[in-house]
Design a protein around this motif. Sequence first.
Motif, PDB file in Angstrom:
ATOM      1  N   MET A 196       0.809  -1.216   0.000  1.00 45.59           N
ATOM      2  CA  MET A 196       0.000   0.000   0.000  1.00 45.59           C
ATOM      3  C   MET A 196       0.844   1.268   0.000  1.00 45.59           C
ATOM      4  O   MET A 196       0.350   2.347  -0.348  1.00 45.59           O
ATOM      5  N   ILE A 199       0.952   2.795  -3.527  1.00 43.11           N
ATOM      6  CA  ILE A 199      -0.248   3.318  -4.199  1.00 43.11           C
ATOM      7  C   ILE A 199      -0.050   4.790  -4.569  1.00 43.11           C
ATOM      8  O   ILE A 199       0.326   5.613  -3.732  1.00 43.11           O
ATOM      9  N   ILE A 202      -6.130   6.343  -6.594  1.00 40.98           N
ATOM     10  CA  ILE A 202      -7.286   5.455  -6.431  1.00 40.98           C
ATOM     11  C   ILE A 202      -8.450   6.059  -7.203  1.00 40.98           C
ATOM     12  O   ILE A 202      -8.688   7.273  -7.129  1.00 40.98           O
ATOM     13  N   LEU A 212      -6.717   0.627  -8.327  1.00 39.97           N
ATOM     14  CA  LEU A 212      -5.533   1.254  -7.754  1.00 39.97           C
ATOM     15  C   LEU A 212      -4.458   1.402  -8.819  1.00 39.97           C
ATOM     16  O   LEU A 212      -4.280   0.521  -9.662  1.00 39.97           O
ATOM     17  N   LEU A 214      -0.402   1.961  -9.065  1.00 44.87           N
ATOM     18  CA  LEU A 214       0.845   1.982  -8.313  1.00 44.87           C
ATOM     19  C   LEU A 214       1.817   2.981  -8.928  1.00 44.87           C
ATOM     20  O   LEU A 214       1.634   3.435 -10.060  1.00 44.87           O
TER      21      LEU A 214
END
Length: 236
Positions: A196, A199, A202, A212, A214
């Motif tokens: 996470m 990330i 979103i 999501l 990255l």
Amino acid sequence: MKALLVDDTRLARQELQFLLQNHKDVEVIGEAENADDAKKMIEELKPDLVFLDIQMPDKDGFELLEMLDEVPQIVFTTAYSEYAIKAFDYNALDYLKKPITDDRLILALQRVRENLEKKGDPKEVLNQNSQVFVKDGEKCWFVTLKEVRLFEIWDNYTRIYFEDHKPMIPKTLQYMESRLDPKIFFRANRQQIINMKWIDKIEPWFSGTIRLYLKDGTEVEVSRRQTSRFKELMSF
């Protein structure tokens, strides 16, 4: 310590069994003469320690370790010294050359005891600062988990994404999920676990799910069930 002896030679197993009688904190719970039998016994008996011969018919000791989801403490035993470096590539605690002497066995058992005390729970959770050893074919890496952005299932293997590398290891995604810190590593769907911290963005997706993005540009669709979990994790 519960110990399993794996060697295709009965005499070698008997000699090691005899030496271990002098160590009252070691209980030999079984013997196996090949990798397939050893795999079954390791999964059923859950030994703390395996004395593992390297050269065996059909599958050798290294191939046995690659078949396991959870690997106990390993002390390799062999008559051939040329395997020593490769043995430590597999995180063996020690390497005993046959014929095994009591002095060397004492030293190996002390290393095992110290490692078990240090390790505590063999299923301890790995956090983002944990360093792991990754081997894929002839290539090896020591990787800090904060560098890993994605874990992805490939049959019974897991592909690990870090830097420009994408090695595969013989572990299931379910096993990886059980070892990783759930506050950092999130199971986005049946196929993928994401870091996470990686990330970047979103956005809403179909049927109330999310997608999501990255930092490396990878797009990950989160399942409906996991979307609810993700929102819970990210809320105050």
